[in-house]
Write a protein that holds these residues in place. Structure first.
Motif, PDB file in Angstrom:
ATOM      1  N   ALA A  60      -7.714  52.508  50.277  1.00  0.00           N
ATOM      2  CA  ALA A  60      -6.933  53.700  50.858  1.00  0.00           C
ATOM      3  C   ALA A  60      -7.559  54.954  50.650  1.00  0.00           C
ATOM      4  N   THR A  61      -7.527  55.695  51.739  1.00  0.00           N
ATOM      5  CA  THR A  61      -7.886  57.393  51.479  1.00  0.00           C
ATOM      6  C   THR A  61      -7.265  58.255  52.036  1.00  0.00           C
ATOM      7  N   PHE A  62      -7.125  59.229  51.286  1.00  0.00           N
ATOM      8  CA  PHE A  62      -6.139  60.280  51.366  1.00  0.00           C
ATOM      9  C   PHE A  62      -6.593  61.202  52.597  1.00  0.00           C
ATOM     10  N   ARG A  63      -7.052  60.647  53.768  1.00  0.00           N
ATOM     11  CA  ARG A  63      -7.769  61.343  54.753  1.00  0.00           C
ATOM     12  C   ARG A  63      -6.850  61.013  56.013  1.00  0.00           C
ATOM     13  N   THR A  64      -7.258  61.653  57.196  1.00  0.00           N
ATOM     14  CA  THR A  64      -6.442  61.106  58.505  1.00  0.00           C
ATOM     15  C   THR A  64      -7.099  59.941  59.060  1.00  0.00           C
ATOM     16  N   ARG A  65      -8.440  59.902  58.796  1.00  0.00           N
ATOM     17  CA  ARG A  65      -9.375  58.872  59.277  1.00  0.00           C
ATOM     18  C   ARG A  65     -10.073  58.034  58.166  1.00  0.00           C
ATOM     19  N   PRO A  66     -10.458  56.749  58.511  1.00  0.00           N
ATOM     20  CA  PRO A  66     -11.068  55.976  57.551  1.00  0.00           C
ATOM     21  C   PRO A  66     -12.489  56.381  57.266  1.00  0.00           C
ATOM     22  N   SER A  67     -12.994  56.119  56.233  1.00  0.00           N
ATOM     23  CA  SER A  67     -14.498  56.401  55.991  1.00  0.00           C
ATOM     24  C   SER A  67     -15.216  55.044  56.094  1.00  0.00           C
ATOM     25  N   TYR A  68     -16.618  55.318  56.595  1.00  0.00           N
ATOM     26  CA  TYR A  68     -17.339  54.052  56.787  1.00  0.00           C
ATOM     27  C   TYR A  68     -18.174  53.567  55.506  1.00  0.00           C
ATOM     28  N   THR A  69     -17.869  54.343  54.576  1.00  0.00           N
ATOM     29  CA  THR A  69     -18.580  54.220  53.198  1.00  0.00           C
ATOM     30  C   THR A  69     -17.606  53.955  52.256  1.00  0.00           C
ATOM     31  N   GLY A  70     -17.809  53.175  50.987  1.00  0.00           N
ATOM     32  CA  GLY A  70     -16.666  52.763  50.120  1.00  0.00           C
ATOM     33  C   GLY A  70     -16.751  54.315  49.027  1.00  0.00           C
ATOM     34  N   SER A  71     -17.586  54.740  49.057  1.00  0.00           N
ATOM     35  CA  SER A  71     -17.203  56.341  48.201  1.00  0.00           C
ATOM     36  C   SER A  71     -16.229  57.196  48.879  1.00  0.00           C
ATOM     37  N   GLY A  72     -15.724  56.928  50.151  1.00  0.00           N
ATOM     38  CA  GLY A  72     -14.732  57.648  50.627  1.00  0.00           C
ATOM     39  C   GLY A  72     -13.479  57.256  50.421  1.00  0.00           C
ATOM     40  N   TYR A  73     -13.339  56.293  49.651  1.00  0.00           N
ATOM     41  CA  TYR A  73     -11.873  55.807  49.319  1.00  0.00           C
ATOM     42  C   TYR A  73     -11.370  55.990  48.091  1.00  0.00           C
ATOM     43  N   ASP A  74      -9.998  56.200  47.800  1.00  0.00           N
ATOM     44  CA  ASP A  74      -9.559  56.705  46.448  1.00  0.00           C
ATOM     45  C   ASP A  74      -8.981  55.645  45.657  1.00  0.00           C
ATOM     46  N   TYR A  75      -8.390  54.474  46.458  1.00  0.00           N
ATOM     47  CA  TYR A  75      -7.967  53.286  45.793  1.00  0.00           C
ATOM     48  C   TYR A  75      -8.591  51.997  46.526  1.00  0.00           C
ATOM     49  N   TRP A  76      -8.392  50.873  45.425  1.00  0.00           N
ATOM     50  CA  TRP A  76      -9.039  49.858  46.170  1.00  0.00           C
ATOM     51  C   TRP A  76      -8.021  48.601  45.521  1.00  0.00           C
ATOM     52  N   GLY A  77      -7.998  47.528  46.350  1.00  0.00           N
ATOM     53  CA  GLY A  77      -7.233  46.256  46.266  1.00  0.00           C
ATOM     54  C   GLY A  77      -8.438  45.498  45.335  1.00  0.00           C
ATOM     55  N   GLN A  78      -7.776  44.502  44.994  1.00  0.00           N
ATOM     56  CA  GLN A  78      -8.582  43.292  44.182  1.00  0.00           C
ATOM     57  C   GLN A  78      -9.352  42.447  44.988  1.00  0.00           C
ATOM     58  N   GLY A  79      -9.274  42.305  46.330  1.00  0.00           N
ATOM     59  CA  GLY A  79      -9.845  41.370  47.000  1.00  0.00           C
ATOM     60  C   GLY A  79      -9.358  40.080  47.281  1.00  0.00           C
ATOM     61  N   THR A  80      -9.667  39.418  48.422  1.00  0.00           N
ATOM     62  CA  THR A  80      -9.313  38.220  48.641  1.00  0.00           C
ATOM     63  C   THR A  80     -10.364  37.323  49.261  1.00  0.00           C
ATOM     64  N   GLN A  81     -10.583  36.151  48.786  1.00  0.00           N
ATOM     65  CA  GLN A  81     -11.796  35.383  49.092  1.00  0.00           C
ATOM     66  C   GLN A  81     -11.572  34.593  50.596  1.00  0.00           C
ATOM     67  N   VAL A  82     -12.466  34.775  51.616  1.00  0.00           N
ATOM     68  CA  VAL A  82     -12.621  34.121  52.472  1.00  0.00           C
ATOM     69  C   VAL A  82     -13.721  33.358  52.868  1.00  0.00           C
ATOM     70  N   THR A  83     -13.725  31.871  53.147  1.00  0.00           N
ATOM     71  CA  THR A  83     -14.782  31.149  53.029  1.00  0.00           C
ATOM     72  C   THR A  83     -14.503  30.469  54.532  1.00  0.00           C
ATOM     73  N   VAL A  84     -15.747  30.542  55.275  1.00  0.00           N
ATOM     74  CA  VAL A  84     -15.801  30.218  56.816  1.00  0.00           C
ATOM     75  C   VAL A  84     -16.758  29.125  56.689  1.00  0.00           C
ATOM     76  N   SER A  85     -16.425  27.586  56.934  1.00  0.00           N
ATOM     77  CA  SER A  85     -17.399  26.608  56.794  1.00  0.00           C
ATOM     78  C   SER A  85     -17.802  26.415  58.136  1.00  0.00           C
ATOM     79  N   SER A  86     -19.206  25.917  58.222  1.00  0.00           N
ATOM     80  CA  SER A  86     -19.913  25.719  59.517  1.00  0.00           C
ATOM     81  C   SER A  86     -19.585  24.140  60.173  1.00  0.00           C
TER      82      SER A  86
END
Length: 122
Positions: free
Chosen positions: A96-122
């Motif tokens: 989440a970023t306290f801006r009107t538009r999202p940033s393309y870089t991680g440094s532009g964000y104020d808060y982060w979630g913990q992540g969720t794993q996605v695995t795509v098998s071939s």
């Protein structure tokens, strides 16, 4: 502030998943939101973002396959992923970023979630 990502899992190539990120402790409608992908051994990369007005932005690698959306009434941002490929495997983070538009870089964000794993098998 808490961002709780969920919805990851194991899916076959060509399949679909929907990720959710529930936010609390912030005025959600005032924050642009982003999703980032971190593949094993690689840097975290921008995948998709959505402005406070609902305008979506995508990395070239996911255009036409992923859709980001937000529900301000539920304080939740979603990432619908379709036509998944093995290279989509990794941890997906919402931010989440306290801006009107999202940033393309991680440094532009104020808060982060913990992540969720996605695995795509071939």
């Amino acid at each position: 502030v808490q961002l709780q990502a969920s919805g990851g899992g194991l899916v076959q190539a060509g399949g679909s998943l929907r990720l959710s990120c529930a936010a609390s402790g912030l005025t959600f409608c005032s924050y642009a939101m982003g999703w980032f992908h971190q593949a094993p051994g690689k840097e975290r990369e921008f995948v998709a973002g959505i402005s406070i007005a609902g305008t979506a932005y995508y990395a070239d690698s996911v255009k036409g396959r992923f859709t980001i959306s937000r529900d301000n009434a539920k304080n939740t941002v979603y990432l619908q992923m379709s036509s998944l490929k093995p290279e989509d495997t990794g941890v997906y983070y919402c931010a989440a970023t306290f801006r009107t538009r999202p940033s393309y870089t991680g440094s532009g964000y104020d808060y982060w979630g913990q992540g969720t794993q996605v695995t795509v098998s071939s």
